[in-house]
Write a protein that holds these residues in place. Structure first.
Motif, short mmCIF file in Angstrom:
data_model
loop_
_atom_site.label_atom_id
_atom_site.label_comp_id
_atom_site.label_asym_id
_atom_site.label_seq_id
_atom_site.Cartn_x
_atom_site.Cartn_y
_atom_site.Cartn_z
N TYR A 164 0.74 -1.26 0.16
CA TYR A 164 -0.11 -0.05 0.03
C TYR A 164 0.87 1.08 -0.10
CZ TYR A 164 -3.29 -3.59 1.43
OH TYR A 164 -3.96 -4.93 1.55
N PRO A 165 1.13 1.70 -1.17
CA PRO A 165 2.35 2.73 -1.35
C PRO A 165 1.75 4.04 -0.68
CG PRO A 165 2.19 1.53 -3.38
CD PRO A 165 1.11 1.10 -2.42
N LEU A 166 0.48 4.39 -0.37
CA LEU A 166 0.24 5.64 0.29
C LEU A 166 0.06 5.41 1.64
CD1 LEU A 166 -2.13 6.93 -2.66
CD2 LEU A 166 0.21 7.50 -2.24
N SER A 167 0.70 4.54 2.31
CA SER A 167 0.39 4.36 3.73
C SER A 167 0.75 5.28 4.78
CB SER A 167 1.39 2.91 4.19
OG SER A 167 0.87 1.77 3.38
N THR A 168 0.09 5.21 5.73
CA THR A 168 0.26 6.14 6.83
C THR A 168 0.46 5.27 8.09
OG1 THR A 168 -2.06 6.29 7.39
CG2 THR A 168 -0.99 8.15 6.04
N GLY A 169 1.05 5.79 9.22
CA GLY A 169 1.12 4.90 10.36
C GLY A 169 -0.31 4.48 10.77
N LYS A 170 -1.28 5.44 10.64
CA LYS A 170 -2.69 4.74 11.16
C LYS A 170 -3.14 3.85 10.22
CE LYS A 170 -7.25 6.64 11.73
NZ LYS A 170 -8.24 7.61 11.85
N SER A 171 -3.08 3.99 8.79
CA SER A 171 -3.26 2.85 7.88
C SER A 171 -2.47 1.39 8.12
CB SER A 171 -3.37 3.25 6.50
OG SER A 171 -2.09 3.33 5.89
N PHE A 213 15.25 1.82 6.42
CA PHE A 213 14.48 0.96 5.62
C PHE A 213 13.30 1.63 5.21
CE2 PHE A 213 16.45 -2.52 8.15
CZ PHE A 213 17.31 -3.05 7.15
N ILE A 214 12.80 2.79 5.76
CA ILE A 214 11.51 3.45 5.21
C ILE A 214 11.97 4.95 5.63
CG2 ILE A 214 10.02 1.68 5.59
CD1 ILE A 214 8.82 3.32 8.17
N GLU A 215 11.05 5.78 5.09
CA GLU A 215 11.22 7.26 5.16
C GLU A 215 9.89 7.78 4.98
OE1 GLU A 215 13.63 8.58 1.87
OE2 GLU A 215 12.25 8.13 0.31
N LYS A 216 9.59 9.01 5.61
CA LYS A 216 8.40 9.59 5.64
C LYS A 216 8.46 10.69 4.63
CE LYS A 216 7.24 8.90 10.61
NZ LYS A 216 6.82 9.73 11.75
N GLN A 217 7.48 10.98 3.91
CA GLN A 217 7.21 11.96 2.99
C GLN A 217 5.88 12.68 3.31
OE1 GLN A 217 7.07 9.32 -0.69
NE2 GLN A 217 9.01 9.08 -0.53
N LYS A 268 -2.01 17.55 5.67
CA LYS A 268 -0.66 18.20 6.25
C LYS A 268 -0.47 17.62 7.73
CE LYS A 268 -0.05 20.88 2.61
NZ LYS A 268 0.44 20.05 1.56
N ARG A 269 -1.44 17.06 8.24
CA ARG A 269 -1.17 16.26 9.54
C ARG A 269 -0.54 15.11 9.78
NH1 ARG A 269 -6.93 16.03 11.79
NH2 ARG A 269 -7.28 15.87 9.57
N SER A 270 -0.50 14.41 8.48
CA SER A 270 -0.05 13.11 8.31
C SER A 270 1.05 12.86 7.59
CB SER A 270 -1.02 12.07 7.98
OG SER A 270 -1.41 12.11 6.80
N GLN A 271 1.75 11.92 7.44
CA GLN A 271 2.91 11.68 6.60
C GLN A 271 2.70 10.24 5.94
OE1 GLN A 271 6.15 12.32 9.39
NE2 GLN A 271 6.65 14.27 8.12
N LEU A 272 3.31 10.29 4.63
CA LEU A 272 3.14 8.90 3.89
C LEU A 272 4.45 8.32 4.10
CD1 LEU A 272 1.59 10.14 0.25
CD2 LEU A 272 0.41 9.40 2.48
#
Length: 151
Positions: free
Chosen positions: A47-54, A78-82, A88-92
């Motif tokens: 799921y490439p558009l993942s957030t921590g919540k998802s 291994f991962i990065e946030k974008q 604007k409150r979450s990061q992918l």
């Protein structure tokens, strides 16, 4: 009744032996990540558009536990946030090149374990097992969804 007991025992033993073989093979390749971290990486790839919540939702884990795993995976590169352009409150979350390479190696290990565990099984019997397992998984997911709705 006896069939259900045998099924329960068989499923438990199958899950246990698969996880044991997988962990042993992963460790033998020098990969020291816990299974939860690996499952998180797989979820981000799927799921490439993942957030921590998802991710927490897809893994059925609490947000705090997933946040700790994500912090570990960020720290190890291994991962990065974008930035999330839609919120604007979450990061992918995205896999890095290193994270993708690690998952590719894990997939090779999983394939090897699958081959080891299905050695000597007729392909038709294996296909029937896969279909039966898919139905069991579907039944379990439907029951879980039903229970969450409070019905």
């Amino acid at each position: 009744m006896t069939t259900n007991i045998a099924l329960n025992d068989t499923l438990h033993r199958l899950i246990h032996i698969y996880k044991k073989q997988l962990v042993q093979n992963i460790r033998a390749e020098g990969i020291a990540l816990p299974i939860t971290h690996i499952r998180t990486l797989k979820s981000i790839r799927a799921y490439p558009l993942s957030t921590g919540k998802s991710i927490a939702s897809s893994l059925n884990r609490d947000k705090a536990q997933v946040a700790r795993v994500l912090n570990d995976l960020i720290a190890t590169g291994f991962i990065e946030k974008q930035p999330n352009p839609d919120d604007k409150r979450s990061q992918l979350l995205a896999l890095t090149l290193t994270g993708n390479q690690l998952l590719d190696e894990i997939q090779r290990i999983e394939q090897r374990v699958g081959i080891q565990l299905t050695r000597g099984i007729d392909p038709l019997a294996l296909e029937q097992f896969m279909q039966t397992s898919a139905r069991i998984i579907k039944n379990g997911a439907e029951e879980s969804d039903h229970n969450q709705c409070g019905d």
